[in-house]
Design an enzyme around this catalytic site. Sequence first.
Site, PDB file in Angstrom:
ATOM      1  N   LYS A  90      -7.206 -26.607 -36.073  1.00 42.97           N
ATOM      2  CA  LYS A  90      -6.583 -26.585 -37.402  1.00 42.97           C
ATOM      3  C   LYS A  90      -7.595 -26.090 -38.435  1.00 42.97           C
ATOM      4  O   LYS A  90      -8.683 -26.654 -38.566  1.00 42.97           O
ATOM      5  CB  LYS A  90      -6.150 -28.003 -37.797  1.00 42.97           C
ATOM      6  CG  LYS A  90      -4.724 -28.329 -37.407  1.00 42.97           C
ATOM      7  CD  LYS A  90      -4.404 -29.752 -37.761  1.00 42.97           C
ATOM      8  CE  LYS A  90      -3.196 -29.832 -38.646  1.00 42.97           C
ATOM      9  NZ  LYS A  90      -2.791 -31.242 -38.859  1.00 42.97           N
TER      10      LYS A  90
HETATM   11  O1  G3P Z   1      -0.872 -33.419 -40.433  1.00 43.61           O
HETATM   12  C1  G3P Z   1      -0.304 -32.619 -41.426  1.00 43.61           C
HETATM   13  C2  G3P Z   1       0.813 -33.234 -42.184  1.00 43.61           C
HETATM   14  O2  G3P Z   1       1.961 -33.345 -41.386  1.00 43.61           O
HETATM   15  C3  G3P Z   1       0.493 -34.516 -42.912  1.00 43.61           C
HETATM   16  O3  G3P Z   1       1.424 -34.670 -43.898  1.00 43.61           O
HETATM   17  O4  G3P Z   1       1.946 -35.003 -46.247  1.00 43.61           O
HETATM   18  O5  G3P Z   1       2.268 -36.866 -44.658  1.00 43.61           O
HETATM   19  O6  G3P Z   1      -0.049 -36.150 -45.291  1.00 43.61           O
HETATM   20  P1  G3P Z   1       1.376 -35.736 -45.095  1.00 43.61           P
END
Ligand code: G3P
Length: 236
Positions: A90
């Site tokens: 990533k």
């Molecule tokens: O891992 C990436 C993403 O899916 C995390 O999303 O916005 O819940 O921190 P968030």
Amino acid sequence: MKDLNIKIYSDGADIEDMVQRDVSNDVDGFTTNPTLMAKDGVTDYIEFAKEALSKIKEKSISFEVFSDDIEDMYRQAIILRDLGENVYVKIPVSNTKKEMTYDLIKRLSSEGVKLNVTAIFTIEQIEKVYEALNKNIPAIISIFSGRIANAGIDPEPFIKHAVSLAKDTPCIEILWASSREVFNLIQAERCGCHIITMAPSLLNAANKELGKDLAQFSLETVEMFYKDANNAGYNF
Ligand code: G3P
């Protein structure tokens, strides 16, 4: 879960949960990030990655670089790549100094490193990342749909645009990231998105509630109010 034409990845850092979902084929792959790992109490980044990879050998797992220096991101990317065949590295679309990682993405992708480009929020970022990727090397473009929606903007046009860009490049997959509710699965699928990531709690909710009869759902909700009022001893 109802038959859906989209791959589902679990987004977390709880190895036990990941292994259980791998064995039961509940999901098609895994993603994590430094924030999720820190939240789940991971103290040694590489040890965590090695342990996960010793147990999950086939399905794709994305591990993120976290350096703020572009050259050092390259070094971390090579270390992560070398951990296993099923690793996607990533790369955030920029560092905190607002330096974009397009050149790094181009370099790594042209060297054959499988990438998952993350923290993507704009059409310009989608287009520049797509342009930078080698079209014959597997890669994922992760669009932070839940956060975009939290900003009051509909993420579906972003996903549709990315899907249409990648329509003739099967190695490049579009991922609906930062899911917030089970309905995001339906949205991602109707946009033709290839992958969605969901936190374990959301995966559990989807397994339990997707396709549920609404009259039955209503009854269960009324039962919940009744039970909780009684348990709290409310009376008037
Ligand atoms: O891992 C990436 C993403 O899916 C995390 O999303 O916005 O819940 O921190 P968030």
